[in-house]
Design a protein around this motif. Structure first.
Motif, short mmCIF file in Angstrom:
data_model
loop_
_atom_site.label_atom_id
_atom_site.label_comp_id
_atom_site.label_asym_id
_atom_site.label_seq_id
_atom_site.Cartn_x
_atom_site.Cartn_y
_atom_site.Cartn_z
N ASN A 230 0.83 -1.22 0.00
CA ASN A 230 0.00 0.00 0.00
C ASN A 230 0.86 1.26 0.00
N ASN A 231 0.18 2.40 -0.16
CA ASN A 231 0.86 3.71 -0.20
C ASN A 231 0.58 4.57 1.02
N LEU A 232 0.05 3.99 2.08
CA LEU A 232 -0.36 4.80 3.23
C LEU A 232 0.76 5.67 3.81
N PRO A 233 2.03 5.19 3.85
CA PRO A 233 3.08 6.08 4.38
C PRO A 233 3.17 7.40 3.63
N ASN A 234 2.75 7.42 2.36
CA ASN A 234 2.80 8.68 1.59
C ASN A 234 1.75 9.68 2.06
N LEU A 235 0.80 9.23 2.87
CA LEU A 235 -0.27 10.11 3.35
C LEU A 235 0.03 10.73 4.71
N LEU A 236 1.20 10.45 5.24
CA LEU A 236 1.58 11.06 6.52
C LEU A 236 1.62 12.58 6.41
N GLN A 237 1.05 13.26 7.41
CA GLN A 237 1.07 14.71 7.45
C GLN A 237 1.77 15.17 8.71
N GLN A 238 2.09 16.44 8.75
CA GLN A 238 2.76 16.97 9.92
C GLN A 238 1.90 16.76 11.17
N GLY A 239 2.51 16.22 12.19
CA GLY A 239 1.79 15.94 13.43
C GLY A 239 1.38 14.48 13.56
N ASP A 240 1.33 13.76 12.44
CA ASP A 240 1.00 12.33 12.49
C ASP A 240 2.19 11.56 13.05
N ARG A 241 1.91 10.56 13.88
CA ARG A 241 3.00 9.78 14.47
C ARG A 241 2.88 8.30 14.15
N TRP A 242 1.84 7.93 13.42
CA TRP A 242 1.62 6.51 13.17
C TRP A 242 2.58 5.97 12.12
N LYS A 243 2.81 4.68 12.22
CA LYS A 243 3.62 3.98 11.23
C LYS A 243 2.81 2.80 10.71
N VAL A 244 3.10 2.38 9.49
CA VAL A 244 2.32 1.35 8.83
C VAL A 244 3.09 0.02 8.84
#
Length: 340
Positions: A230-244
């Motif tokens: 998947n491409n979810l790591p590309n959707l990280l925004q400033q302030g997000d701390r989650w990892k896939v």
């Protein structure tokens, strides 16, 4: 348990009151050892069989060392990753209790993964099924000489007969599984069906995630699990701390955790037995030079047999009912029997 829930007092098989408790039971059928063995599938290869038939030693070595690991890969009981394309349809062939008849049972991958993670489930959402239309859009991160990025046109449309199925599981797990009351990690698991078109699958996932981004940010998840590339790591925004993390990778890791250490223990145990076999009596008519070690008396049952007679200084002599004289030969005989 059902009787206790219904009533506190029973007499002659009948309840004397209705003072029970509100309760809910969850029945789980675990895969048995026999189920796992019955579900193994050995792949056949005519060229390989021809080569092994021509070489007895190679056949023995291959059968004992490689056959189970190599030829059973992809069996359902050993975790078939390709079947994760539809989490609802993973099946095992199991025998019906008390008979030789086999039947196909669906495996609950969602529930199994929760247990493997040690997840404290807080909420399981109802499944959602979608259909979607697609379009190519410009993306600054895509090189100019590459095709434009595929995206969902408009929004995902709920459709009971749609191609794309998604289901979310929310909960938490200990950051260190050996410290269950220590720090916690908030977890979101997204299960989805995959088609033969990974680009469309990921465009749907991106849209599904974007639709739920506000809830994701409010929950402040630490880990997001998804099945399939998947491409979810590309959707990280400033302030997000989650990892896939990929569900398949952690599913496999947790399912076989400890097996490698167990194999090492077995190898060491086999080496120790071979070394101790020298303490088990005569070979080729020559009496062993070592006195019997009290730690290896359990070996007597392998070395002596019912007719063996302890010799001088505790050495074992050949027994008339035990033609095999030491553990090494016992193991060799077992190999020959299996090979036949």
């Amino acid at each position: 348990m059902q009787k206790v829930v219904y009533s506190r007092t029973w007499k002659d098989g009948k309840p004397e009151d209705r003072e029970g408790v509100s309760h809910c039971f969850k029945y789980i059928r675990l895969e048995s050892y026999e189920d796992a063995l019955n579900a193994l599938e050995l792949r056949t290869n005519a060229e390989r069989e021809k080569m092994l038939t021509a070489n007895k030693e190679l056949r023995e070595d291959y059968t004992l060392r490689y056959l189970l690991d190599v030829e059973t890969q992809g069996s359902a009981s050993l975790l078939n990753h390709t079947a994760f394309t539809d989490p609802r349809a993973y099946t095992l062939t199991v025998k019906k209790p008390g008979s030789e008849e086999s039947t196909t049972k669906t495996v609950d991958l969602l529930e199994t993964f929760n247990y493997l993670l040690g997840l404290r489930v807080q909420h399981i959402e109802a499944p959602e099924v979608f259909t979607a239309a697609f379009e190519r859009v410009k993306d600054e991160e895509v090189a100019k000489d590459q095709p434009m990025r595929l995206a969902v046109k408009g929004h995902l449309k709920p459709d009971a007969n749609g191609k794309w199925w998604c289901r979310k599981v929310q909960g938490w797990m200990p950051r260190d599984r050996h410290k269950p009351h220590g720090e916690r990690e908030k977890v979101l698991i997204i299960w989805r069906t995959l088609t033969a078109d990974l680009e469309k699958d990921n465009a749907v996932l991106d849209e599904y995630f974007t639709k739920n981004r506000i809830a994701v940010r409010e929950q402040e998840y630490d880990v997001i699990y998804v099945n399939g590339s998947n491409n979810l790591p590309n959707l990280l925004q400033q302030g997000d701390r989650w990892k896939v993390r990929l569900i398949e990778e952690d599913f496999h890791r947790l399912m076989w955790e400890g097996v490698e250490d167990l194999n090492k223990l077995k190898h060491n145990d086999h080496s120790n037995r071979q070394q101790q076999a020298a303490l088990c009596g005569d070979r080729h008519g020559q009496r062993g030079a070592h006195p019997r070690d009290p730690r290896t008396r359990w070996m007597d049952r392998w070395c002596s047999g019912p007719g063996a007679d302890p010799g001088e200084n505790g050495h074992l002599r050949q027994g008339p009912d035990m033609p095999i004289e030491n553990l090494g030969e016992v193991l060799q005989a077992m190999v020959e029997l299996i090979r036949r």
